[in-house]
Design a protein around this motif. Structure first.
Motif, mmCIF file in Angstrom:
data_model
loop_
_atom_site.group_PDB
_atom_site.id
_atom_site.type_symbol
_atom_site.label_atom_id
_atom_site.label_comp_id
_atom_site.label_asym_id
_atom_site.label_seq_id
_atom_site.Cartn_x
_atom_site.Cartn_y
_atom_site.Cartn_z
ATOM 1 N N PRO A 345 0.738 -1.204 -0.031
ATOM 2 C CA PRO A 345 -0.022 -0.024 -0.033
ATOM 3 C C PRO A 345 0.851 1.304 0.011
ATOM 4 N N LEU A 346 0.499 2.352 -0.812
ATOM 5 C CA LEU A 346 1.148 3.459 -0.809
ATOM 6 C C LEU A 346 1.494 4.314 0.380
ATOM 7 N N GLU A 347 0.636 4.056 1.400
ATOM 8 C CA GLU A 347 0.995 4.633 2.873
ATOM 9 C C GLU A 347 2.133 3.812 3.365
ATOM 10 N N GLN A 348 2.468 2.562 3.011
ATOM 11 C CA GLN A 348 3.630 1.954 3.472
ATOM 12 C C GLN A 348 4.967 2.001 2.765
ATOM 13 N N LEU A 349 4.995 3.188 1.900
ATOM 14 C CA LEU A 349 5.981 3.396 0.945
ATOM 15 C C LEU A 349 6.720 4.826 1.543
ATOM 16 N N CYS A 350 7.937 4.850 0.993
ATOM 17 C CA CYS A 350 8.969 6.247 1.241
ATOM 18 C C CYS A 350 9.811 5.898 0.044
ATOM 19 N N LEU A 351 10.637 6.987 -0.094
ATOM 20 C CA LEU A 351 11.568 7.185 -1.213
ATOM 21 C C LEU A 351 12.802 7.578 -0.619
ATOM 22 N N SER A 352 13.877 7.092 -1.268
ATOM 23 C CA SER A 352 15.311 7.418 -0.752
ATOM 24 C C SER A 352 16.386 7.168 -2.002
ATOM 25 N N PRO A 353 17.653 7.389 -1.804
ATOM 26 C CA PRO A 353 18.519 6.797 -2.832
ATOM 27 C C PRO A 353 18.838 5.309 -2.497
ATOM 28 N N GLN A 354 19.310 4.538 -3.331
ATOM 29 C CA GLN A 354 19.523 3.204 -3.322
ATOM 30 C C GLN A 354 20.398 2.834 -2.127
ATOM 31 N N CYS A 355 21.444 3.775 -1.968
ATOM 32 C CA CYS A 355 22.754 3.439 -1.034
ATOM 33 C C CYS A 355 22.989 4.730 -0.450
ATOM 34 N N GLY A 356 24.257 4.747 0.055
ATOM 35 C CA GLY A 356 24.701 5.999 0.727
ATOM 36 C C GLY A 356 25.640 6.590 -0.692
ATOM 37 N N PHE A 357 26.078 7.577 -0.416
ATOM 38 C CA PHE A 357 26.868 8.256 -1.607
ATOM 39 C C PHE A 357 28.424 7.949 -1.408
ATOM 40 N N SER A 358 28.642 7.650 -0.084
ATOM 41 C CA SER A 358 30.117 7.521 0.340
ATOM 42 C C SER A 358 30.355 6.323 1.249
ATOM 43 N N SER A 359 30.084 5.294 0.799
ATOM 44 C CA SER A 359 30.025 3.977 1.761
ATOM 45 C C SER A 359 31.581 3.734 2.357
ATOM 46 N N THR A 360 32.732 3.964 1.363
ATOM 47 C CA THR A 360 33.959 4.217 2.010
ATOM 48 C C THR A 360 34.424 5.686 1.933
ATOM 49 N N VAL A 361 35.453 5.841 2.197
ATOM 50 C CA VAL A 361 35.991 7.424 2.317
ATOM 51 C C VAL A 361 36.196 7.861 1.061
ATOM 52 N N GLU A 362 36.330 7.018 -0.021
ATOM 53 C CA GLU A 362 36.750 7.272 -1.407
ATOM 54 C C GLU A 362 35.380 8.200 -2.138
ATOM 55 N N GLY A 363 34.421 7.521 -1.958
ATOM 56 C CA GLY A 363 32.941 8.086 -2.407
ATOM 57 C C GLY A 363 32.719 7.620 -3.583
ATOM 58 N N ASN A 364 31.485 7.969 -4.328
ATOM 59 C CA ASN A 364 31.051 7.457 -5.535
ATOM 60 C C ASN A 364 31.328 8.425 -6.492
ATOM 61 N N GLU A 365 31.127 8.418 -7.782
ATOM 62 C CA GLU A 365 31.528 9.226 -8.879
ATOM 63 C C GLU A 365 30.518 10.276 -9.198
ATOM 64 N N LEU A 366 30.445 11.055 -8.372
ATOM 65 C CA LEU A 366 29.295 12.319 -8.717
ATOM 66 C C LEU A 366 29.935 13.366 -7.757
ATOM 67 N N SER A 367 29.309 14.647 -8.150
ATOM 68 C CA SER A 367 29.759 15.594 -7.464
ATOM 69 C C SER A 367 29.027 16.015 -6.062
ATOM 70 N N TYR A 368 29.497 16.944 -5.292
ATOM 71 C CA TYR A 368 28.601 17.495 -4.192
ATOM 72 C C TYR A 368 27.251 18.144 -4.808
ATOM 73 N N GLU A 369 27.451 18.763 -5.744
ATOM 74 C CA GLU A 369 26.224 19.438 -6.185
ATOM 75 C C GLU A 369 25.109 18.283 -6.791
ATOM 76 N N GLN A 370 25.549 17.301 -7.446
ATOM 77 C CA GLN A 370 24.807 16.424 -7.789
ATOM 78 C C GLN A 370 24.195 15.539 -6.814
ATOM 79 N N GLU A 371 24.907 15.290 -5.696
ATOM 80 C CA GLU A 371 24.486 14.765 -4.397
ATOM 81 C C GLU A 371 23.262 15.613 -3.800
ATOM 82 N N VAL A 372 23.540 16.821 -3.756
ATOM 83 C CA VAL A 372 22.552 17.716 -3.186
ATOM 84 C C VAL A 372 21.109 17.689 -4.010
ATOM 85 N N ALA A 373 21.400 17.868 -5.547
ATOM 86 C CA ALA A 373 20.297 17.572 -6.447
ATOM 87 C C ALA A 373 19.311 16.570 -6.192
#
Length: 387
Positions: A345-373
């Motif tokens: 049911p829709l009332e049991q759903l929420c929305l998020s990114p699929q994972c963190g942006f930086s699970s390790t210190v190296e981080g994923n391949e996107l910019s801070y501005e893209q993260e915020v967007a």
């Protein structure tokens, strides 16, 4: 439909954020001995303060410290459990892949050389500092699930065997000849940790668990079975241990779990839908919400969510990828939410990114501005869908 007042929230995120350049510079200087502990702490505090302000400014109802004090989302925690240490003689390599090819992540092996316990509150100071910096958002703490200790032991030279049932190896000097005692001690240590965190004010706790998602991948199960473990039923042992760890949690402590298939420098380690673990995980795991990776075909379809009981348990759909900076189309996200609402049911759903942006210190391949967007997009779509 109104916004949720209890976690997880309609617009939420997994936890880790891209480390700012100033923090990475400070960490490197600290590792080289050019910066002391107090200077590093001050740099972390400055970065976390800015990260909290960003999360609140985009409209998120929860805020994390971005895991800025960690090198890895899970190892920094696991090493602090009594009885757990790193082996300087061996390492474990995890194979990752992305659209461009393959890469590996290597870390020192874990060793269990005495009974597992808890002497100090892990991440306690990190949480109290985070809580002091939030104004409108609920401070959220992320820690690895108990399952991760066992999963990270697999295949490494350790002083406690990792097989299940009566087949648990008993190496000379091992504190565990009885496998049930290993799982009981692990759950007890987590129970103690959760009680301590609650006393410090934690009301939103997330147990990150890649193992429950990895076990959907036949290749991962084959690897586990080759070590002599019960690969087909290990997820049941994991769920039972997590539930034992949560047995005494207070009613007002909201707990979620996050399941993904690996997140290292925009790469993944496993593939497959949630079918193998779905009935046990969604049907029995005593948490308030499931953060589920659903950003591409690797994660399968929504049908396994049919095992989620009707009620207040939430499924947080990880439809927005953190593995690239390309911004998703809002209408596409709304259509996928509508598709999922045919199962849950829709009332049991929420929305998020699929994972963190930086699970390790190296981080994923996107910019801070893209993260915020991407975070802004999640908030905007959630408002359109749920009000």
């Amino acid at each position: 439909m109104s916004a949720r007042k209890l976690a997880p929230f309609r617009a939420d995120h997994v936890g880790s954020l891209l480390r700012p350049p100033a923090l990475l510079t400070a960490r490197a200087a600290h590792a080289e001995g050019r910066v002391g502990d107090d200077e590093l702490r001050a740099a972390e505090d400055d970065a976390i303060r800015d990260a909290v302000a960003m999360q609140e400014s985009v409209g998120l109802q929860s805020a994390t410290d971005g895991e800025f004090r960690r090198s890895s989302w899970h190892m920094d925690f696991l090493y602090q459990l009594d009885g757990v240490s790193s082996s300087k003689d061996s390492s474990v390599e995890v194979a990752f892949r992305n659209a461009s090819g393959n890469l590996t992540f290597a870390s020192m092996s874990l060793v269990i050389d005495r009974r597992i316990g808890l002497s100090t509150t892990i991440f306690g100071d990190a949480f109290t500092t985070l809580a002091s910096m939030t104004t409108s958002a609920v401070p959220k703490l992320t820690i690895p699930s108990p399952s991760m200790l066992h999963y990270r032991l697999g295949g490494a030279p350790v002083h406690v065997g990792t097989r299940s049932g009566a087949e648990l190896d008993h190496a000379e000097g091992s504190p565990y000849s009885d496998p049930d005692q290993f799982w009981a001690d692990l759950a007890a240590a987590y129970r103690d940790e959760i009680a301590r965190l609650y006393a410090l004010g934690v009301r939103y706790l997330q147990l990150d668990d890649t193992s429950l998602a990895y076990l959907n991948d036949p290749a991962q199960r084959e690897s586990m079975a080759a070590r002599g473990e019960d690969a087909e039923g290990m997820h049941e042992r994991y769920v039972d241990t997590i539930n034992l760890a949560l047995r005494d949690r207070p009613e007002d402590l909201r707990v979620t779990t996050h399941m993904c298939r690996g997140n290292y420098r925009s790469s993944w380690a496993a593939e497959g839908g949630y079918d193998h673990v779905a009935e046990k995980v969604f049907g029995d795991l005593a948490v308030d919400g499931f953060f589920c990776e659903y950003d591409d075909a690797r994660s399968g379809d929504f049908s396994p969510l049919r095992y989620v009981p009707r009620g207040d348990q939430q499924v947080v759909l990880g439809l927005v990828t953190t593995k690239s900076g390309q911004l998703e189309d809002p209408d596409t996200l709304k259509r996928r939410i509508e598709e999922a609402s045919k199962v849950v049911p829709l009332e049991q759903l929420c929305l998020s990114p699929q994972c963190g942006f930086s699970s390790t210190v190296e981080g994923n391949e996107l910019s801070y501005e893209q993260e915020v967007a991407k975070l802004e997009l999640i908030v905007s779509v959630a408002r359109d869908v749920w009000g």
